[in-house]
Scaffold this motif. Structure first.
Motif, PDB file in Angstrom:
ATOM      1  N   TYR A  85       0.928  -1.155   0.086  1.00 33.38           N
ATOM      2  CA  TYR A  85      -0.097   0.000   0.041  1.00 33.38           C
ATOM      3  C   TYR A  85       1.032   1.173  -0.104  1.00 33.38           C
ATOM      4  O   TYR A  85       1.847   1.371   0.566  1.00 33.38           O
ATOM      5  CB  TYR A  85      -1.080   0.028   1.241  1.00 33.38           C
ATOM      6  N   ARG A  86       0.592   2.029  -0.823  1.00 35.21           N
ATOM      7  CA  ARG A  86       1.112   3.513  -0.795  1.00 35.21           C
ATOM      8  C   ARG A  86       0.143   4.439  -1.563  1.00 35.21           C
ATOM      9  O   ARG A  86      -0.361   4.558  -2.439  1.00 35.21           O
ATOM     10  CB  ARG A  86       2.216   3.411  -1.888  1.00 35.21           C
ATOM     11  N   PRO A  87      -0.016   5.465  -0.478  1.00 36.59           N
ATOM     12  CA  PRO A  87      -0.994   6.427  -1.049  1.00 36.59           C
ATOM     13  C   PRO A  87      -0.564   7.291  -2.168  1.00 36.59           C
ATOM     14  O   PRO A  87       0.444   7.536  -2.266  1.00 36.59           O
ATOM     15  CB  PRO A  87      -1.459   7.296   0.238  1.00 36.59           C
ATOM     16  N   SER A  88      -1.482   7.687  -3.047  1.00 33.46           N
ATOM     17  CA  SER A  88      -1.290   8.485  -4.293  1.00 33.46           C
ATOM     18  C   SER A  88      -1.418   9.875  -3.901  1.00 33.46           C
ATOM     19  O   SER A  88      -1.964  10.222  -2.651  1.00 33.46           O
ATOM     20  CB  SER A  88      -1.741   7.896  -5.508  1.00 33.46           C
ATOM     21  N   LYS A  89      -1.247  10.725  -4.798  1.00 34.87           N
ATOM     22  CA  LYS A  89      -1.425  12.304  -4.657  1.00 34.87           C
ATOM     23  C   LYS A  89      -2.833  12.567  -4.025  1.00 34.87           C
ATOM     24  O   LYS A  89      -3.423  13.018  -3.187  1.00 34.87           O
ATOM     25  CB  LYS A  89      -0.915  13.034  -5.612  1.00 34.87           C
ATOM     26  N   GLU A  90      -3.690  12.034  -5.237  1.00 37.57           N
ATOM     27  CA  GLU A  90      -5.186  12.158  -4.925  1.00 37.57           C
ATOM     28  C   GLU A  90      -5.520  10.426  -4.059  1.00 37.57           C
ATOM     29  O   GLU A  90      -5.706   9.573  -4.966  1.00 37.57           O
ATOM     30  CB  GLU A  90      -5.878  12.198  -6.213  1.00 37.57           C
ATOM     31  N   ARG A  91      -5.766  10.763  -3.021  1.00 38.11           N
ATOM     32  CA  ARG A  91      -6.259   9.355  -2.283  1.00 38.11           C
ATOM     33  C   ARG A  91      -7.414   8.597  -2.729  1.00 38.11           C
ATOM     34  O   ARG A  91      -8.466   9.375  -3.013  1.00 38.11           O
ATOM     35  CB  ARG A  91      -6.424   9.803  -0.773  1.00 38.11           C
ATOM     36  N   LYS A  92      -7.387   7.396  -3.064  1.00 34.40           N
ATOM     37  CA  LYS A  92      -8.526   6.675  -3.630  1.00 34.40           C
ATOM     38  C   LYS A  92      -9.090   5.865  -2.410  1.00 34.40           C
ATOM     39  O   LYS A  92     -10.216   5.468  -2.555  1.00 34.40           O
ATOM     40  CB  LYS A  92      -7.922   5.788  -4.557  1.00 34.40           C
ATOM     41  N   ILE A  93      -8.353   5.410  -1.667  1.00 35.41           N
ATOM     42  CA  ILE A  93      -8.704   4.741  -0.410  1.00 35.41           C
ATOM     43  C   ILE A  93      -8.494   5.450   0.805  1.00 35.41           C
ATOM     44  O   ILE A  93      -7.732   5.932   1.147  1.00 35.41           O
ATOM     45  CB  ILE A  93      -7.650   3.344  -0.317  1.00 35.41           C
ATOM     46  N   ASN A  94      -9.667   5.561   1.559  1.00 34.63           N
ATOM     47  CA  ASN A  94      -9.965   5.942   2.713  1.00 34.63           C
ATOM     48  C   ASN A  94      -9.502   4.925   4.033  1.00 34.63           C
ATOM     49  O   ASN A  94      -9.954   3.959   4.014  1.00 34.63           O
ATOM     50  CB  ASN A  94     -11.154   6.723   3.237  1.00 34.63           C
ATOM     51  N   ILE A  95      -8.401   5.124   4.641  1.00 31.88           N
ATOM     52  CA  ILE A  95      -8.002   4.145   5.737  1.00 31.88           C
ATOM     53  C   ILE A  95      -8.241   4.720   7.108  1.00 31.88           C
ATOM     54  O   ILE A  95      -8.279   6.105   7.274  1.00 31.88           O
ATOM     55  CB  ILE A  95      -6.688   3.738   5.584  1.00 31.88           C
ATOM     56  N   PRO A  96      -8.644   3.911   8.084  1.00 27.86           N
ATOM     57  CA  PRO A  96      -8.860   4.265   9.476  1.00 27.86           C
ATOM     58  C   PRO A  96      -7.791   5.183  10.120  1.00 27.86           C
ATOM     59  O   PRO A  96      -6.733   4.609   9.825  1.00 27.86           O
ATOM     60  CB  PRO A  96      -9.720   3.218  10.300  1.00 27.86           C
ATOM     61  N   ARG A  97      -8.044   6.052  11.001  1.00 37.02           N
ATOM     62  CA  ARG A  97      -6.962   6.523  11.684  1.00 37.02           C
ATOM     63  C   ARG A  97      -6.510   5.601  12.965  1.00 37.02           C
ATOM     64  O   ARG A  97      -6.578   5.035  13.671  1.00 37.02           O
ATOM     65  CB  ARG A  97      -7.285   7.832  12.065  1.00 37.02           C
TER      66      ARG A  97
END
Length: 97
Positions: A85-97
């Motif tokens: 997993y690596r977030p991109s510039k425009e986040r597609k996946i919301n992960i919990p905090r």
């Protein structure tokens, strides 16, 4: 980026139905394979990579090299499959905090 257990569990659930999009062959980890992983991570954020390695040590070394070179997070390794997993510039996946 470091993921806590709650985030990893969430990503594992999202990755479960995915098919491996990058497969390492007999040539191992090459520049071309790394470039493909980079491009796929930027597009999808969460991917599976199939590692064709016989022994556990080699598989672990390859997985560590991929994580180090791409800056992605190792979510899980199951058998010969690595989940990244690596977030991109425009986040597609919301992960919990």
């Amino acid at each position: 980026m470091h993921l806590n257990n709650k985030q990893k569990q969430h990503l594992k659930g999202l990755a479960h139905p995915l098919k491996p999009v990058v497969m390492l062959g007999n040539h191992g980890l090459t520049e071309g394979v790394l470039a493909e992983i980079e491009q796929t991570l930027e597009h999808h954020e969460l991917i599976k990579v199939k590692i064709a390695a016989e022994d556990r040590e080699t598989k672990t070394l390859i997985a560590d090299a991929i994580v180090r070179e791409t800056g992605a997070c190792n979510v899980q390794v199951i058998g010969n499959t690595l989940i990244l997993y690596r977030p991109s510039k425009e986040r597609k996946i919301n992960i919990p905090r």
